[in-house]
Design a protein around this motif. Structure first.
Motif, short mmCIF file in Angstrom:
data_model
loop_
_atom_site.label_atom_id
_atom_site.label_comp_id
_atom_site.label_asym_id
_atom_site.label_seq_id
_atom_site.Cartn_x
_atom_site.Cartn_y
_atom_site.Cartn_z
N GLY A 1 0.78 -1.23 0.00
CA GLY A 1 0.00 0.00 0.00
C GLY A 1 0.81 1.27 0.00
O GLY A 1 0.26 2.36 0.13
N GLY A 2 2.13 1.15 -0.18
CA GLY A 2 2.98 2.33 -0.21
C GLY A 2 3.00 2.95 -1.60
O GLY A 2 2.21 2.61 -2.48
N ARG A 3 3.94 3.85 -1.82
CA ARG A 3 4.06 4.47 -3.13
C ARG A 3 5.51 4.73 -3.47
O ARG A 3 6.36 4.88 -2.59
CB ARG A 3 3.26 5.76 -3.21
CG ARG A 3 3.73 6.86 -2.29
CD ARG A 3 2.93 8.12 -2.53
NE ARG A 3 2.98 9.02 -1.39
CZ ARG A 3 2.29 10.15 -1.31
NH1 ARG A 3 1.52 10.50 -2.31
NH2 ARG A 3 2.37 10.92 -0.26
N GLY A 4 5.76 4.72 -4.76
CA GLY A 4 7.09 5.03 -5.28
C GLY A 4 6.95 6.09 -6.36
O GLY A 4 5.85 6.54 -6.68
N ALA A 5 8.07 6.45 -6.94
CA ALA A 5 8.05 7.48 -7.99
C ALA A 5 9.02 7.11 -9.10
O ALA A 5 10.05 6.46 -8.86
CB ALA A 5 8.42 8.85 -7.41
N LEU A 6 8.67 7.50 -10.31
CA LEU A 6 9.55 7.34 -11.46
C LEU A 6 9.75 8.71 -12.09
O LEU A 6 8.79 9.44 -12.32
CB LEU A 6 8.96 6.36 -12.48
CG LEU A 6 9.78 6.09 -13.75
CD1 LEU A 6 9.57 4.66 -14.22
CD2 LEU A 6 9.45 7.06 -14.88
N ILE A 7 11.01 9.06 -12.32
CA ILE A 7 11.35 10.35 -12.93
C ILE A 7 12.02 10.09 -14.27
O ILE A 7 13.06 9.42 -14.33
CB ILE A 7 12.30 11.16 -12.03
CG1 ILE A 7 11.72 11.30 -10.62
CG2 ILE A 7 12.58 12.53 -12.63
CD1 ILE A 7 12.68 11.92 -9.62
N LEU A 8 11.41 10.57 -15.33
CA LEU A 8 11.99 10.47 -16.68
C LEU A 8 12.68 11.80 -16.98
O LEU A 8 12.05 12.86 -16.92
CB LEU A 8 10.90 10.18 -17.70
CG LEU A 8 11.32 10.08 -19.17
CD1 LEU A 8 12.34 8.97 -19.38
CD2 LEU A 8 10.11 9.84 -20.06
N LEU A 9 13.97 11.74 -17.29
CA LEU A 9 14.77 12.95 -17.47
C LEU A 9 15.27 13.05 -18.91
O LEU A 9 15.64 12.05 -19.53
CB LEU A 9 15.99 12.95 -16.55
CG LEU A 9 15.78 12.71 -15.06
CD1 LEU A 9 15.98 11.24 -14.72
CD2 LEU A 9 16.75 13.54 -14.24
N ASP A 10 15.31 14.26 -19.42
CA ASP A 10 15.84 14.54 -20.75
C ASP A 10 16.75 15.76 -20.67
O ASP A 10 16.36 16.79 -20.12
CB ASP A 10 14.70 14.79 -21.74
CG ASP A 10 15.21 14.99 -23.16
OD1 ASP A 10 15.36 13.99 -23.86
OD2 ASP A 10 15.44 16.15 -23.54
N LEU A 11 17.96 15.62 -21.18
CA LEU A 11 18.90 16.75 -21.17
C LEU A 11 18.47 17.77 -22.21
O LEU A 11 18.31 17.44 -23.38
CB LEU A 11 20.32 16.25 -21.46
CG LEU A 11 20.89 15.20 -20.50
CD1 LEU A 11 22.30 14.82 -20.91
CD2 LEU A 11 20.88 15.71 -19.07
N ASP A 12 18.32 19.00 -21.79
CA ASP A 12 17.86 20.06 -22.70
C ASP A 12 18.98 20.43 -23.69
O ASP A 12 20.10 20.73 -23.29
CB ASP A 12 17.46 21.31 -21.90
CG ASP A 12 16.28 21.03 -20.96
OD1 ASP A 12 15.49 20.14 -21.28
OD2 ASP A 12 16.18 21.71 -19.92
N HIS A 13 18.64 20.37 -24.96
CA HIS A 13 19.55 20.78 -26.05
C HIS A 13 20.86 20.02 -26.03
O HIS A 13 21.92 20.55 -26.40
CB HIS A 13 19.83 22.30 -25.95
CG HIS A 13 18.59 23.14 -25.95
ND1 HIS A 13 17.65 23.07 -26.96
CD2 HIS A 13 18.12 24.03 -25.04
CE1 HIS A 13 16.67 23.91 -26.69
NE2 HIS A 13 16.91 24.50 -25.53
N PHE A 14 20.82 18.75 -25.65
CA PHE A 14 22.04 17.93 -25.67
C PHE A 14 22.59 17.82 -27.09
O PHE A 14 23.80 17.72 -27.30
CB PHE A 14 21.75 16.54 -25.10
CG PHE A 14 22.87 15.56 -25.31
CD1 PHE A 14 24.03 15.66 -24.56
CD2 PHE A 14 22.77 14.56 -26.26
CE1 PHE A 14 25.08 14.76 -24.75
CE2 PHE A 14 23.81 13.66 -26.46
CZ PHE A 14 24.96 13.77 -25.71
N LYS A 15 21.71 17.84 -28.07
CA LYS A 15 22.14 17.72 -29.47
C LYS A 15 23.16 18.80 -29.84
O LYS A 15 24.03 18.57 -30.68
CB LYS A 15 20.93 17.80 -30.40
CG LYS A 15 21.23 17.55 -31.87
CD LYS A 15 19.94 17.53 -32.68
CE LYS A 15 20.25 17.23 -34.15
NZ LYS A 15 21.05 18.28 -34.78
N ASP A 16 23.06 19.95 -29.20
CA ASP A 16 24.00 21.03 -29.50
C ASP A 16 25.44 20.62 -29.17
O ASP A 16 26.38 21.03 -29.86
CB ASP A 16 23.63 22.29 -28.72
CG ASP A 16 22.32 22.90 -29.21
OD1 ASP A 16 21.87 22.53 -30.30
OD2 ASP A 16 21.75 23.73 -28.48
N ILE A 17 25.61 19.83 -28.11
CA ILE A 17 26.96 19.37 -27.74
C ILE A 17 27.51 18.46 -28.82
O ILE A 17 28.65 18.60 -29.26
CB ILE A 17 26.93 18.66 -26.37
CG1 ILE A 17 26.52 19.65 -25.27
CG2 ILE A 17 28.29 18.05 -26.05
CD1 ILE A 17 26.39 19.03 -23.90
#
Length: 716
Positions: free
Chosen positions: A316-332
Motif C-alpha cells: 500500500g505504499g508508493r514510489g516514484a519514477l522520474i523520466l529525465l531529458d537533457l535540454d539541447h544535448f544535441k547542440d553538444i
C-alpha cells in the motif's frame, strides 16, 4: 521446400538469429573457443516449439553435428540424447519452464559414427529480457569425469591414475545414518581448489566447510540430503574464499549409492567454474547494462520497476519514477562531436547516481534520456527534494578539452501505483509529463495527471487530422490589413493560417506548434504560402493593389537548403513580383538552433527582392549585432507592449525605444494589436510607420469582404 505460410516464420527466425549473433554477448561467446557448446533457444510464435537462435562452432565436438547440419532444428540435438535419459531431462525442463529458473541436467549423447556415447551436463538460464521464452544453454562434455567414476568401480588403481589428471578434485563422500560424514579417496586436485592437500582434508574437512560463503551452506546441505533421500545425482554451485583470499565459484556433482548399512556414498567431482561464471556474468551484464554509461538498460529497468511496483501494490505504499531529458544535448554533439557527447553522458550518469539513494534505480533508456526510480517515497515533498538535487547536480559544468559544458534538465514524474500499475503504463505517462515540461520551456518538471493524458490524446488526434488536412489542401488563409499609422491608408495584409475541424475552429496557437513538433511544418508552410499567393493574385485581378503580403514561415522551412528557390518558383508560378512578398520570422527562429543556415536562407530571400520582417520584436533576445547580420527590413512590435501603452510607463518606454531603433537602422516599424484610437494616437505622436489590429480590420477568409475593404480603402 518451405511453404508460403512458413516463410514469414522462417524470415523471423533468420532475423532473430542475425540479431542474436550481432550483439556484444554473442560476439564474446563466439570469439572465444570454449570447452563446451553455447546456444540460445526461443519459442516459435507459429507452432509454439522451441528453435535454435544460435549455437557455437564447438557443437561439432560435443554433438557430432556441424552448425549447418543443426540449423535451427532443436530435434536434431534431441534425437542424439540417449532414450533412457529423455524422461529425466524432460522433467527437469518442464520444472524449470514452470518456475522460470535455472536448470541443470546430466545425460548421454549417442555417437553417429562409431556408436560411442558421451556424457554431458547442460545448464539453462532464462532470458526474460528477450521475446519468445528465450534460454541461454551451455552443454559441457563430462565424459572423462564419468569414465573416471566407472573406472573407479572396476579398478581403484586405474581410477587413481585417471583422477589425478582430471581438473578439479575427485573423491568419495559418505553420509552416515547417524548424520556424520566422511571424505575419502580424494585426488591431489584439492590443492588447486582449496589450497589444502587431500590428506589434510580427509583428516578434518572442517576448513573447507568454513571457506564456503555463509549464505550457501544451508541450501548446500539441503541438496545433499535431497540426493541421499532420492538417490538422484547431486549437483550444487557455491561460493568460497580460499586461505589466500581468492574468491571462487565451485560446482560439485556426485552419483549416490546406498550401502547395505544404510550409509550413502557419492562418487563426486568438484571443479572450479570461476572463469565460466565470470563469462556468464559478463554476458548477463551486456544484456542488462547500457554499454556507454554502465547504468541499467531498458530491459533491466522494466524488471526492477516491476518488482518495486509489486511491492508497493502489496504494502500500500508508493514510489516514484522520474523520466529525465537533457535540454539541447544535441547542440553538444553538433558543435563538439559525439566523443564529447559520450563524455558528457557518462558524467551525467555519475552525477545522477550521486544525487540518489543506494536503493534507487538509475537507467539510461535512450540517447539523452535517463530514468530514476525511487522504490519507496514518503510524500511529494520528498520527491521534490530529489528533483531539486538532480537539477542542481546536473546543472554543474563538465570540463573537457578547454570547454565548460552544462545542460539543464526537463523531468516528467509519475507516482506508482497511482499513475499506472505496469512498467509500460508508467513510462508512457512519464513521457507525457516530460513532453509537457519541454513544452513549458524546458528546465522544469511536471507531475503526470489524467488531464495531461487527455491533452496528449487530443494532440495525437489533431496531428493525424492536420496531416490529412494538409494532404487535402483543406486549410484556409485569412488576411488582416496593415495600414500607415499616420494616415490609416492601406499598405498590405498579413496572411494568417486558419483551420476548421468538424465545424470547430482550431486555434493557430495550437496547431502551428503541433505542426512543428510532428514534422508537418514544412508541408503546412508550403500549402499556406501557395494559398496566400493565390489570394493576393485574385485580389490584384480586381484592379485594386492589395499591397505587400506578409507570410509567416517556420524555422523548419528556413532550414531547408532550397527554401529560397522554392519561394522564387512559387512567385513565378503565380505571377507575383518578389517585392510584393514579405517573410515574417520570430526572434526565436532567427537566433535559435541552426542560426547560420537560417541566416543564409534569409540573405538568399533578400537577394530575390523579398522583404524580411522580424515578428514579436522585444519578446526574445535579439541584439543590435544580430539585426545587422540578418539585415531585417521591418520590425513588428508585439501586441503585449501595445496593450497598456497609454497607462504603463515601462511599455511606453519600450515602444518608443523600438521605434527609435528601427528609424536609426533604416527599418520600418509595425505595431501589432492596435484596438483603440488612443493607441493609434500614441503611435502617431512617436512616428511609428505602420499599424495592424482590430481598429483597422479583423482577419477574414472572405474574399468578398476583402474586396469590399480594398474598395473602401481606395476611396478614402
Amino acid at each position: 521446400m518451405a511453404t508460403t505460410s512458413a516463410k514469414p516464420e522462417l524470415d523471423r527466425r533468420n532475423a532473430a538469429r542475425a540479431r542474436a549473433l550481432d550483439t556484444p554477448a554473442a560476439r564474446l561467446i563466439l570469439a572465444n573457443p570454449l570447452p563446451f557448446v553455447v546456444m540460445r533457444v526461443s519459442r516459435s510464435s507459429s507452432d509454439d516449439r522451441y528453435r535454435i537462435d544460435y549455437i557455437s562452432e564447438s557443437c561439432q565436438a560435443v554433438w557430432g553435428l556441424s552448425r549447418a547440419q543443426i540449423g535451427d532444428n532443436l530435434r536434431q540435438l534431441w534425437t542424439r540424447i540417449h532414450p533412457d535419459d529423455v524422461s529425466h531431462l524432460n522433467d527437469r525442463l518442464r520444472a524449470a519452464e514452470r518456475g522460470n529458473h535455472e536448470w541443470t541436467a546430466t545425460f548421454r549423447i549417442r555417437g553417429s559414427v562409431n556408436g560411442r556415447e558421451k556424457w554431458a551436463v547442460a545448464r539453462g538460464l532464462p532470458r526474460p529480457d528477450l521475446p519468445g521464452d528465450a534460454w541461454n544453454i551451455t552443454v559441457t562434455d563430462i565424459t572423462a569425469q564419468i569414465q573416471a567414476y566407472a573406472d573407479l568401480q572396476a579398478s581403484e588403481a586405474r581410477f587413481r591414475a585417471l583422477a589425478e589428471n582430471i581438473p578439479g578434485a575427485v573423491f568419495r563422500y559418505r553420509l552416515r545414518v547417524d548424520g556424520t560424514h566422511q571424505i575419502f579417496d580424494m585426488t591431489p586436485g584439492s590443492i588447486a581448489i582449496w589450497e589444502l592437500p587431500a590428506e589434510e582434508i580427509q583428516n578434518d574437512p572442517t576448513p573447507i566447510w568454513q571457506m564456503i560463503h555463509p549464505e550457501d551452506v544451508p541450501p548446500m546441505l539441503e541438496s545433499i540430503d535431497e540426493s541421499a533421500r532420492t538417490l538422484q545425482p547431486w549437483h550444487y554451485m557455491w561460493r568460497l574464499t580460499t586461505p589466500s583470499g581468492q574468491f571462487k565459484w565451485l560446482e560439485g556433482r556426485g552419483l549416490p549409492r546406498r550401502e547395505e548399512n544404510g550409509d550413502t556414498v557419492w562418487h563426486s567431482v568438484i571443479i572450479d567454474v570461476t572463469t565460466q561464471r565470470k563469462k556468464d556474468e559478463e554476458i548477463r551484464r551486456l544484456a542488462e547494462r547500457d554499454e556507454l554509461t554502465g547504468l541499467a538498460n531498458r530491459s533491466l529497468l522494466r524488471r526492477r520497476l516491476d518488482e518495486a511496483l509489486r511491492q508497493r501494490l502489496a504494502d500500500g505504499g508508493r514510489g516514484a519514477l522520474i523520466l529525465l531529458d537533457l535540454d539541447h544535448f544535441k547542440d553538444i554533439n553538433d558543435t563538439l562531436g559525439h566523443d564529447a557527447g559520450d563524455i558528457f553522458l557518462r558524467a551525467t550518469a555519475e552525477r545522477l547516481t550521486e544525487s540518489l539513494c543506494h536503493q534507487d534505480i538509475v537507467a539510461r533508456i535512450g540517447g539523452d534520456e535517463f530514468v530514476a526510480v525511487l522504490p519507496q517515497v514518503a510524500d511529494e515533498e520528498a520527491i521534490l527534494a530529489t528533483v531539486g538535487r538532480i537539477a542542481a547536480r546536473l546543472g554543474d559544468e563538465v570540463h573537457m578539452e578547454g570547454h565548460a559544458l552544462s545542460s539543464s534538465v526537463s523531468m516528467g514524474i509519475v507516482l506508482f501505483p497511482r499513475d499506472g500499475q505496469t512498467p509500460n503504463t508508467l513510462l508512457k505517462h512519464a513521457d507525457i509529463a516530460l513532453f509537457e515540461a519541454k513544452a513549458a520551456g524546458r528546465q522544469t518538471h511536471v507531475f503526470f495527471s489524467p488531464a495531461l493524458r487527455e491533452t496528449r490524446e487530443r494532440r495525437h488526434r489533431l496531428a493525424e487530422a492536420l496531416r490529412t488536412a494538409i494532404a487535402a489542401d483543406a486549410l484556409s488563409i485569412a488576411f488582416q490589413p496593415i495600414v500607415a499609422a499616420g494616415s490609416s491608408n492601406h499598405r498590405g495584409f498579413e496572411a494568417l493560417a486558419r483551420w476548421t475541424l468538424d465545424g470547430q475552429p482550431i486555434s493557430p496557437a495550437e496547431f502551428i506548434p503541433l505542426a512543428e513538433e510532428t514534422g508537418l511544418a514544412v508541408p503546412l508552410g508550403k500549402v499556406l504560402m501557395a494559398r496566400a499567393l493565390r489570394l493576393a493574385v485574385r485580389l490584384a485581378a480586381t484592379g485594386i493593389d492589395p499591397g505587400t503580403i506578409s507570410v509567416n514561415v517556420s524555422a523548419a522551412q528556413l532550414r531547408e537548403p532550397d527554401f529560397a528557390a522554392t519561394v522564387a518558383a512559387m512567385l513565378a508560378e503565380h505571377g507575383l513580383p518578389p517585392e510584393r512578398l514579405e517573410i515574417e520570422v520570430t526572434e526565436t527562429v532567427i537566433f535559435g538552433r541552426s542560426a547560420e543556415r537560417i541566416a543564409l536562407t534569409l540573405r538568399e530571400l533578400r537577394k530575390l527582392g523579398i522583404r524580411i520582417a522580424l515578428d514579436d520584436f522585444g519578446t526574445g533576445y535579439a541584439s543590435l549585432a544580430h539585426l545587422k547580420r540578418i539585415q531585417v527590413d521591418r520590425l513588428k512590435i508585439d501586441q503585449s507592449f501595445m496593450r497598456d501603452v497609454e497607462t504603463d510607463a515601462e511599455d511606453a518606454v519600450i515602444v518608443r525605444a523600438v521605434i527609435g531603433l528601427a528609424k536609426a537602422l533604416g527599418m520600418d516599424v509595425v505595431a501589432e494589436g492596435i484596438e483603440t484610437h488612443e493607441q493609434l494616437a500614441f503611435l502617431r505622436r512617436h512616428g511609428c510607420d505602420l499599424a495592424q489590429g482590430y481598429l483597422f480590420g479583423r482577419p477574414t477568409t472572405s474574399e468578398t469582404d476583402l474586396v469590399s475593404y480594398l474598395n473602401a480603402a481606395e476611396h478614402e
